[in-house]
Design a protein around this motif. Structure first.
Motif, PDB file in Angstrom:
ATOM      1  N   MET A   1      68.587 -20.211  50.292  1.00 34.11           N
ATOM      2  CA  MET A   1      68.712 -20.238  48.839  1.00 34.11           C
ATOM      3  C   MET A   1      67.335 -20.181  48.162  1.00 34.11           C
ATOM      4  SD  MET A   1      70.804 -22.924  46.471  1.00 34.11           S
ATOM      5  CE  MET A   1      72.396 -22.197  46.800  1.00 34.11           C
ATOM      6  N   GLY A   2      66.375 -20.959  48.679  1.00 37.03           N
ATOM      7  CA  GLY A   2      65.058 -21.021  48.044  1.00 37.03           C
ATOM      8  C   GLY A   2      64.109 -19.924  48.466  1.00 37.03           C
ATOM      9  N   GLY A   3      64.205 -19.483  49.724  1.00 34.72           N
ATOM     10  CA  GLY A   3      63.245 -18.508  50.214  1.00 34.72           C
ATOM     11  C   GLY A   3      63.852 -17.231  50.737  1.00 34.72           C
ATOM     12  N   GLY A   4      65.133 -17.213  50.923  1.00 37.04           N
ATOM     13  CA  GLY A   4      65.786 -16.019  51.455  1.00 37.04           C
ATOM     14  C   GLY A   4      66.112 -16.193  52.927  1.00 37.04           C
ATOM     15  N   GLU A   5      66.868 -15.259  53.458  1.00 37.64           N
ATOM     16  CA  GLU A   5      67.280 -15.313  54.853  1.00 37.64           C
ATOM     17  C   GLU A   5      66.057 -15.335  55.760  1.00 37.64           C
ATOM     18  OE1 GLU A   5      69.878 -12.711  58.016  1.00 37.64           O
ATOM     19  OE2 GLU A   5      70.361 -12.573  55.882  1.00 37.64           O
ATOM     20  N   GLY A   6      66.069 -16.205  56.770  1.00 32.43           N
ATOM     21  CA  GLY A   6      64.953 -16.291  57.710  1.00 32.43           C
ATOM     22  C   GLY A   6      63.829 -17.190  57.255  1.00 32.43           C
ATOM     23  N   TRP A   7      63.960 -17.799  56.072  1.00 28.25           N
ATOM     24  CA  TRP A   7      62.916 -18.692  55.554  1.00 28.25           C
ATOM     25  C   TRP A   7      63.141 -20.051  56.196  1.00 28.25           C
ATOM     26  CZ3 TRP A   7      59.356 -17.154  51.697  1.00 28.25           C
ATOM     27  CH2 TRP A   7      58.494 -18.160  51.268  1.00 28.25           C
ATOM     28  N   LEU A   8      62.351 -20.379  57.213  1.00 29.74           N
ATOM     29  CA  LEU A   8      62.556 -21.590  57.991  1.00 29.74           C
ATOM     30  C   LEU A   8      61.604 -22.702  57.580  1.00 29.74           C
ATOM     31  CD1 LEU A   8      62.900 -19.952  61.528  1.00 29.74           C
ATOM     32  CD2 LEU A   8      64.698 -20.419  59.842  1.00 29.74           C
ATOM     33  N   ILE A   9      62.097 -23.925  57.597  1.00 31.19           N
ATOM     34  CA  ILE A   9      61.278 -25.116  57.375  1.00 31.19           C
ATOM     35  C   ILE A   9      61.405 -25.951  58.642  1.00 31.19           C
ATOM     36  CG2 ILE A   9      60.907 -27.171  55.964  1.00 31.19           C
ATOM     37  CD1 ILE A   9      62.260 -25.665  53.652  1.00 31.19           C
ATOM     38  N   PHE A  10      60.264 -26.320  59.222  1.00 26.04           N
ATOM     39  CA  PHE A  10      60.221 -26.929  60.542  1.00 26.04           C
ATOM     40  C   PHE A  10      60.001 -28.435  60.506  1.00 26.04           C
ATOM     41  CE2 PHE A  10      59.114 -22.561  61.011  1.00 26.04           C
ATOM     42  CZ  PHE A  10      59.793 -22.179  62.149  1.00 26.04           C
ATOM     43  N   LYS A  11      60.679 -29.108  61.427  1.00 27.09           N
ATOM     44  CA  LYS A  11      60.370 -30.508  61.691  1.00 27.09           C
ATOM     45  C   LYS A  11      59.177 -30.484  62.644  1.00 27.09           C
ATOM     46  CE  LYS A  11      61.919 -34.782  63.677  1.00 27.09           C
ATOM     47  NZ  LYS A  11      62.837 -35.457  64.554  1.00 27.09           N
ATOM     48  N   SER A  12      58.076 -31.075  62.217  1.00 23.16           N
ATOM     49  CA  SER A  12      56.855 -31.003  63.023  1.00 23.16           C
ATOM     50  C   SER A  12      56.541 -32.304  63.745  1.00 23.16           C
ATOM     51  CB  SER A  12      55.675 -30.582  62.147  1.00 23.16           C
ATOM     52  OG  SER A  12      55.529 -31.469  61.063  1.00 23.16           O
ATOM     53  N   GLY A  13      57.378 -33.298  63.630  1.00 23.58           N
ATOM     54  CA  GLY A  13      57.158 -34.538  64.355  1.00 23.58           C
ATOM     55  C   GLY A  13      56.391 -35.560  63.547  1.00 23.58           C
ATOM     56  N   PRO A  14      56.047 -36.674  64.189  1.00 18.57           N
ATOM     57  CA  PRO A  14      55.296 -37.725  63.499  1.00 18.57           C
ATOM     58  C   PRO A  14      53.975 -37.160  62.969  1.00 18.57           C
ATOM     59  CG  PRO A  14      56.037 -38.476  65.647  1.00 18.57           C
ATOM     60  CD  PRO A  14      56.314 -37.006  65.574  1.00 18.57           C
ATOM     61  N   SER A  15      53.465 -37.758  61.916  1.00 22.22           N
ATOM     62  CA  SER A  15      52.222 -37.245  61.342  1.00 22.22           C
ATOM     63  C   SER A  15      51.283 -38.364  60.964  1.00 22.22           C
ATOM     64  CB  SER A  15      52.531 -36.383  60.110  1.00 22.22           C
ATOM     65  OG  SER A  15      53.097 -37.187  59.094  1.00 22.22           O
TER      66      SER A  15
END
Length: 129
Positions: free
Chosen positions: A34-48
């Motif tokens: 919805m926000g970035g289009g198909e294939g627009w992925l947001i990743f869980k990168s772990g503890p920070s």
């Protein structure tokens, strides 16, 4: 209040960068169609954790200077085995692992983007507080 840190990588080939993070690093992700289009992925990168370094400092009589910038570093517990595992999945590294004092460091190529640092820290860890 603050719940997490959202980092960004600007890439000349965003699909290749996303594929690397998903397929080589194995990071889970959600798709923001919805926000970035198909294939627009947001990743869980772990503890920070977040460190703040001065742009100019003197340590043991030597002056260190760096321009203002942000840096993304990936941390691991055993850099030798992590490098070997990532190489087996197609990752490319620039040079050999070096001891930088704060940790063992190597730069990893990130498709479509600037290299990213991988390191095994020697400093106290904050992400598990």
């Amino acid at each position: 209040m603050i719940t997490s840190i959202h980092t960004l990588i600007y890439s000349d080939d965003a699909p290749a960068t996303r594929a690397f993070l998903r397929d080589v690093l194995g990071w889970p992700c959600v798709e923001d169609a919805m926000g970035g289009g198909e294939g627009w992925l947001i990743f869980k990168s772990g503890p920070s954790e977040l460190g703040v370094h001065p742009t100019r400092s003197v340590h043991e009589g030597k002056t260190y200077e760096s321009p203002r910038h942000h840096l993304i570093s990936l941390m691991c517990n055993d850099i030798s085995s992590t490098v070997a595992e990532l190489k087996s999945k197609g990752a490319v590294f620039r040079g050999e692992v070096q001891d930088h004092g704060y940790g063992l460091v190597v730069m990893m190529a990130l498709p479509g983007a600037d290299d990213i640092m991988l390191y095994e820290p020697k400093h106290p860890l904050a992400y598990n507080l």
